[in-house]
Design an enzyme around this catalytic site. Sequence first.
Site, PDB file in Angstrom:
ATOM      1  CG  ASP A 196      40.188  19.277 116.644  1.00 55.53           C
ATOM      2  OD1 ASP A 196      39.784  18.613 115.660  1.00 55.53           O
ATOM      3  OD2 ASP A 196      41.197  20.021 116.578  1.00 55.53           O
ATOM      4  CG  HIS A 199      47.124  20.833 108.957  1.00 56.12           C
ATOM      5  ND1 HIS A 199      47.050  21.192 107.623  1.00 56.12           N
ATOM      6  CD2 HIS A 199      47.141  19.474 108.964  1.00 56.12           C
ATOM      7  CE1 HIS A 199      47.033  20.113 106.870  1.00 56.12           C
ATOM      8  NE2 HIS A 199      47.082  19.052 107.642  1.00 56.12           N
TER       9      HIS A 199
HETATM   10  O1  RIB Z   1      42.589  19.684 108.358  1.00 62.72           O
HETATM   11  C1  RIB Z   1      43.507  19.802 109.414  1.00 62.72           C
HETATM   12  C2  RIB Z   1      42.801  20.202 110.681  1.00 62.72           C
HETATM   13  O2  RIB Z   1      41.869  19.195 111.071  1.00 62.72           O
HETATM   14  C3  RIB Z   1      43.773  20.335 111.876  1.00 62.72           C
HETATM   15  O3  RIB Z   1      43.275  21.293 112.759  1.00 62.72           O
HETATM   16  C4  RIB Z   1      43.711  18.974 112.500  1.00 62.72           C
HETATM   17  O4  RIB Z   1      44.047  19.002 113.883  1.00 62.72           O
HETATM   18  C5  RIB Z   1      42.261  18.641 112.331  1.00 62.72           C
HETATM   19  O5  RIB Z   1      41.554  19.282 113.381  1.00 62.72           O
HETATM   20 CA    CA Z   2      42.973  20.690 115.130  1.00 63.90          CA
END
Ligand code: RIB
Ligand code: CA
Length: 306
Positions: free
Chosen positions: A9, A239
Amino acid sequence: MIKLIIDTDPGIDDAMAIFYAAAAPEISLLGLTTIFGNVTTAIATRNALRLLEAADLDVPVAQGAKAPLRLPPFKPSAQVHGEEGFGNIPAMQPKGAPIEEEAADFLIRMAREHKGELVLCPIGPLTNIALAIQRDPEFVKNVRRIVIMGGSLEEGGNITPHAEANIYHDPHAADVVFGSGAEVVMVGLDVTHRILCTKADFASIAALSPEMGGMLQTMSEFYLNFYETVGKFDGCSLHDPAAVIACSHPELFNTKNLPIRVSCSGETSGQTLEAGIGSRAAVSVCLGVDSQAVKSLFMKRLALLP
Ligand code: RIB
Ligand code: CA
């Protein structure tokens, strides 16, 4: 060589993860599938195409679901990744277009064509993965591993006190994936909150990689500003890059095999919890990480990009 598809995303840390995959010699990126989350699915698709063009990667993009399995569609908040998903970088139309095949069918076909070899790395809500599991009874067996950026066992949430954003945005889909019996690795906030990059880190990446590193540095300004408002971290969490690195370097993560279920209602909706032993197949939950090793791998590889 790892055959990888990233479900994404994009999103600023998604961009970092996709550029990392482009630079990693042991990863063969077979395609991207897109999902809502940081942005709408349409913007995620446009951004995915743009990232592949910036990385000079000619692989397919398959557009995914526009709404969660059961929850109503929601309007992404722009506070973390910006209106267009890349911080203050304005929207730009990519040259390419997504393939006709929708994401879940693309994932089913690719898992079948690369039976036992395809690693999926979902770094957004798990809707497309859940749809693939529901549509094809062989999918769970065909896919080699599903390495998820999402969830949180002991760290608490980031979008609510209980839930991590990717799980929160489609808890029903996440519960399907965690209960599917596939080989699942959960790369959650328990480890990603320990892998941080600062403004100086992005500046040093951009100095060595003026084009792609420069693009990440520009995006990261918006992302770092958001993290500053949270006031908990010195820098921003890697992340999504952490999940991609867990695909090729699992030895950098300490895991515990636990059955995981997802709360799908009330104020804890999106929380990932330990399920009763024997109630469902266990998954590998990452509870420890060599954060310095993950961060230096990320920076070293990105520095190799143009
Ligand atoms: O909580 C972090 C996640 O949520 C990551 O993948 C960030 O890109 C959002 O999609
Ligand atoms: Ca993400």
